[in-house]
Design a protein around this motif. Structure first.
Motif, PDB file in Angstrom:
ATOM      1  N   TRP A 142       7.353  -2.682   6.837  1.00 51.49           N
ATOM      2  CA  TRP A 142       7.405  -1.637   6.493  1.00 51.49           C
ATOM      3  C   TRP A 142       9.415  -0.742   6.911  1.00 51.49           C
ATOM      4  O   TRP A 142       9.533  -0.440   6.000  1.00 51.49           O
ATOM      5  N   ASN A 159       0.510  -7.405  14.248  1.00 46.00           N
ATOM      6  CA  ASN A 159       0.319  -5.686  14.005  1.00 46.00           C
ATOM      7  C   ASN A 159       2.191  -5.407  14.080  1.00 46.00           C
ATOM      8  O   ASN A 159       2.701  -4.477  14.039  1.00 46.00           O
ATOM      9  N   PHE A 198       3.887   1.880  12.738  1.00 48.31           N
ATOM     10  CA  PHE A 198       5.041   1.895  12.299  1.00 48.31           C
ATOM     11  C   PHE A 198       5.811   2.131  11.057  1.00 48.31           C
ATOM     12  O   PHE A 198       7.303   1.580  10.559  1.00 48.31           O
ATOM     13  N   ASN A 199       5.995   3.116  10.703  1.00 50.94           N
ATOM     14  CA  ASN A 199       6.771   3.746   9.693  1.00 50.94           C
ATOM     15  C   ASN A 199       7.323   4.787  10.848  1.00 50.94           C
ATOM     16  O   ASN A 199       8.186   5.828   9.377  1.00 50.94           O
ATOM     17  N   GLN A 222      -3.087   2.994   2.367  1.00 46.40           N
ATOM     18  CA  GLN A 222      -3.067   3.479   3.279  1.00 46.40           C
ATOM     19  C   GLN A 222      -2.006   4.624   3.509  1.00 46.40           C
ATOM     20  O   GLN A 222      -3.333   5.487   3.623  1.00 46.40           O
ATOM     21  N   GLN A 223      -0.887   4.144   3.500  1.00 48.33           N
ATOM     22  CA  GLN A 223       0.022   5.986   4.122  1.00 48.33           C
ATOM     23  C   GLN A 223      -0.506   6.948   2.242  1.00 48.33           C
ATOM     24  O   GLN A 223      -1.091   7.896   3.219  1.00 48.33           O
ATOM     25  N   LYS A 231       3.902  -5.113  10.874  1.00 45.14           N
ATOM     26  CA  LYS A 231       3.806  -4.170  10.497  1.00 45.14           C
ATOM     27  C   LYS A 231       5.141  -3.466  10.321  1.00 45.14           C
ATOM     28  O   LYS A 231       5.278  -2.783   9.574  1.00 45.14           O
ATOM     29  N   LEU A 235      -4.253  -5.436   7.380  1.00 46.26           N
ATOM     30  CA  LEU A 235      -4.723  -4.514   8.163  1.00 46.26           C
ATOM     31  C   LEU A 235      -5.161  -4.810  10.135  1.00 46.26           C
ATOM     32  O   LEU A 235      -5.068  -3.830  10.585  1.00 46.26           O
ATOM     33  N   LEU A 269      -0.024  -1.249   3.468  1.00 47.29           N
ATOM     34  CA  LEU A 269       0.302   0.211   4.061  1.00 47.29           C
ATOM     35  C   LEU A 269       1.499   0.714   3.954  1.00 47.29           C
ATOM     36  O   LEU A 269       0.221   1.986   3.554  1.00 47.29           O
ATOM     37  N   ASP A 270       1.765   0.512   2.445  1.00 45.16           N
ATOM     38  CA  ASP A 270       1.999   2.256   1.615  1.00 45.16           C
ATOM     39  C   ASP A 270       0.448   2.649   0.664  1.00 45.16           C
ATOM     40  O   ASP A 270       0.993   3.305   0.983  1.00 45.16           O
TER      41      ASP A 270
END
Length: 723
Positions: free
Chosen positions: A367, A360, A327-328, A409-410, A363, A450, A406-407
């Motif tokens: 991002w 999904n 996604f990034n 998770q990264q 996402k 997520l 998501l942030d």
């Protein structure tokens, strides 16, 4: 719109006179015969291309054709300068029959030199430079090239026809698309007369017979073979990283070209699929080739039915793994969303998990929100399905939470406790969120946010807890941008769907919730107007929400809209299920709310709600009473107490004189109106036809006429409210 300078150039090209064009072509002719090709020559060819593109000459063929024949001979001589060849092709494609250029493209694409270009060496201090013997070209893994030349062949230097091979490959996709667009207008008349159409499909299936094909079909054949070779070359282990990236780009381009060729001639589908299936098997699971999966998916989407090939596994992999794990990657995100936009209608009909994959797909937006909002505004309607519409709405509302998750998770993948002492105050807040992200107790919350696909439930019970965990990230730039995007998506969603069940429970627990409440309020009336039975369908949830005075203090604007909708649409004229019992239950709940918030007590604090809420509540109660006339005495009694409320000390402190007068006047009007129940029913609850033009334009049937008649009747019998 073109820029002013561009407009001027196009205008000059269109207005060029015949004699000027002749002189200009003569000048180019002289430039081409000079020993050294200058920038002026290239500029002149570019201008000539603009002229033949912008005018209706078919460029005044008698003036331009001699020059075009010279350019064509130059191309055929294999001695032309590379820049001249590249700029001559667009002109020739417009002026010469396409078949002549196609033959040249076939030569460049398939029959380029097999040796490297000649290179010069210094020869030492006492001797002059000398020419080295041409060395063989190699594959990207260092093995000597054993087949025809392609862009993936490696050498120290290249011959001119090898450069033209690369240039031809770079433009072959648009060239084939131009063929398909132009049809047979640029082809020679005897193309298909040479070979019977029944023979054509047979010979196109075997490359050994390609010499029998007309130029257009032969170009397809050679382009197809070229792409097959590139796909084979892409399986070699490159010695340089740059060559690995070139392999990826060549896969994308090759599959796209094969897709176009199969679209123009379905007989190629059966030759292409073994190659494409083997390629997919090789790349599947390797995320570094994620972008290459998109043209493969496009190929399956376009041709799997023709070849009777099952494509379900391809799309399951595409929609489940790529967005979740990459996604990034901004370029992949853009291309993925473009793929969905291009094929939205086909994906809805033929790919079962497309609509299920919105958790999904969002996402990408969470991002990359600022770069993809326009695309998702267009894409969102295709993701709405009856069985997942409510879950999709929750997911849109949770978009800021998704961005935060998501942030985390990264960060979790590279976070080290030793970094904590160097963090600033904002970093400390993020560290606290990271700790929560890693705790097993909260694992279920983050797993839901997520999740890769829909179907696990509309929302979660501990949503408020999740908001509390992520509260420290509310000021993160990415989260803030997502919060700004949510109202835009909500407008799109509500303009698409005609049912909602979730507004009550979600309107109070949102990041950046003020703007979202406004969206809910703005669309609630429109939704109920489009689908009035919603009030009965969701009567339990609406009644529960409207019965709680606490909702007035936390979300007054939305509460006011809900009350208005109840009075407007809770009627048998909209839904035959709207029985007296249901009307009475709503009446009693709103009556209790109005009684509670208008109680006059010495210790009462000033009201924390607007006068508008009071007038809407009074009007709604009067409307409901006209639909169950046993309730009229009760609402009249309730309204008669409004003067006392409006003149109480706490209210006089908080409201202006105009506000209190408005409350008293509205109560007075409603009491007088309810003295004539049948007239009140007509005025307060017009039929479903009441918003039609006739009710407002026809002086004999319009509502204004009815109101004037009622006012005249009541004027002589008006009574003041008791003090």
């Amino acid at each position: 719109m073109y820029a002013a300078a561009t407009e001027s150039l196009i205008k000059q090209a269109r207005e060029i006179k015949e004699e000027e064009l002749q002189r200009f072509c003569g000048r180019i002719f002289k430039l081409l015969h000079t020993k050294d090709i200058s920038g002026d020559t290239v500029d002149s060819l570019q201008r000539l291309n603009l002229i033949v593109s912008a005018t209706k000459y078919a460029g005044n063929k008698e003036d331009v054709m001699p020059l075009c024949h010279h350019l064509l001979k130059s191309l055929e001589s294999r001695l032309s300068d590379g820049q001249i060849s590249r700029h001559a092709l667009p002109i020739l494609s417009k002026m010469i029959t396409v078949n002549l250029v196609s033959r040249k493209l076939v030569d460049w694409l398939r029959y380029a030199s097999m040796q490297q270009g000649a290179s010069m060496s210094s020869g030492g201090f006492f001797s002059g430079p000398r020419t080295r013997q041409p060395a063989p070209l190699t594959e990207v893994d260092g093995v000597v090239m054993g087949n025809f030349f392609t862009v993936l062949c490696v050498g120290q230097s290249y011959t001119e026809d090898q450069w033209m091979n690369m240039h031809t490959f770079s433009m072959i996709k648009s060239w084939l698309l131009t063929y398909d667009t132009d049809g047979t207008t640029n082809t020679e008349s005897d193309d298909r007369s040479e070979v019977d159409s029944s023979v054509m499909s047979m010979v196109s299936a075997t490359s050994s017979s390609s010499r029998l094909l007309p130029p257009k079909e032969r170009l397809r054949e050679k382009a197809f073979e070229y792409c097959q070779r590139l796909i084979e070359q892409s399986d070699r282990k490159a010695l340089k990283k740059t060559d690995t990236e070139l392999q990826k780009a060549c896969i994308v381009e090759s599959v796209s070209i094969m897709d176009i060729i199969c679209g123009e001639d379905p007989s190629y589908v059966y030759r292409a699929f073994p190659c494409i299936k083997a390629l997919y098997g090789r790349l599947n699971g390797d995320l570094t080739y994620a972008r290459a999966l998109l043209p493969i998916a496009q190929f399956y989407l376009n041709h799997s039915e023709t070849a009777a090939v099952d494509s379900e596994a391809v799309f399951c992999q595409l929609f489940s793994h790529c967005p979740a794990e990459q996604f990034n990657e901004p370029m992949l995100a853009f291309e993925f969303v473009q793929f969905c936009l291009l094929n939205a209608s086909v994906l809805q009909d033929r790919v079962a998990n497309y609509r299920q994959s919105f958790p999904n797909l969002l996402k990408f937006l969470a991002w990359n929100s600022s770069g993809l909002i326009a695309e998702f505004v267009e894409l969102l309607p295709s993701l709405i399905a009856p069985d997942t519409a409510i879950e999709l709405l929750h997911t849109i509302l949770d978009l800021p939470c998704l961005a935060a998750a998501l942030d985390l998770q990264q960060r979790s993948a590279c976070y080290h406790a030793s970094d904590r002492p160097t963090w600033d105050q904002q970093g400390e807040k993020v560290a606290a969120c990271l700790d929560a992200f890693r705790q097993p107790f909260y694992r279920g919350l983050f797993l839901y946010i997520l999740r890769p696909e829909a179907g696990t439930g509309d929302t979660i019970d501990r949503l408020k807890m999740l908001h509390e965990i992520l509260a420290d990230m509310a000021e993160s730039p990415r989260v803030v941008r997502c919060a700004q995007v949510v109202p835009v998506l909500l407008h799109v969603y509500f303009n698409t769907v005609t049912q909602v069940r979730v507004t009550n429970e979600r309107s109070g627990h949102l990041i950046a919730h003020t703007s979202m409440k406004k969206v809910f309020s703005a669309h609630l009336q429109a939704l109920c107007r489009l689908h009035p039975p919603l009030i009965v369908d969701q009567s339990r949830e609406i009644l529960e929400f409207a019965s709680s005075p606490a909702n007035i203090y936390s979300k007054e604007d939305f509460y006011t809209h809900v009350v208005w909708v109840i009075g407007e649409h809770l009627s048998v004229s909209y839904d035959p299920r709207c029985r007296v019992e249901l009307i009475t239950s709503f009446f009693e709940s709103l009556e209790a709310v109005l009684f509670e918030i208008t109680q006059v007590r010495q210790s009462a604090s000033p009201p924390r709600f607007s006068p508008r809420l009071i007038t809407v509540l009074m009007t709604t109660l009067a409307k409901l009473a006209t639909r169950s006339q046993d309730l009229i005495p009760r609402v009249s009694l309730c309204l008669s107490k409004m003067r006392t409320f409006a003149h109480s000390a706490p209210v006089m402190v908080c409201y202006s004189e105009e506000d209190t007068e408005e409350i008293i006047t509205r109560a007075h009007e409603l009491i007088n109106l309810l003295k004539l129940p049948n007239v009140a029913q007509f005025v307060l609850a017009p039929s479903a036809r009441g918003d039609g033009p006739r009710w407002h334009r026809d002086t004999n049937a319009s509502l204004p006429q009815g109101m004037r008649a009622v006012s005249g009747l009541l004027h002589r019998h008006s009574s003041f409210l008791p003090t």
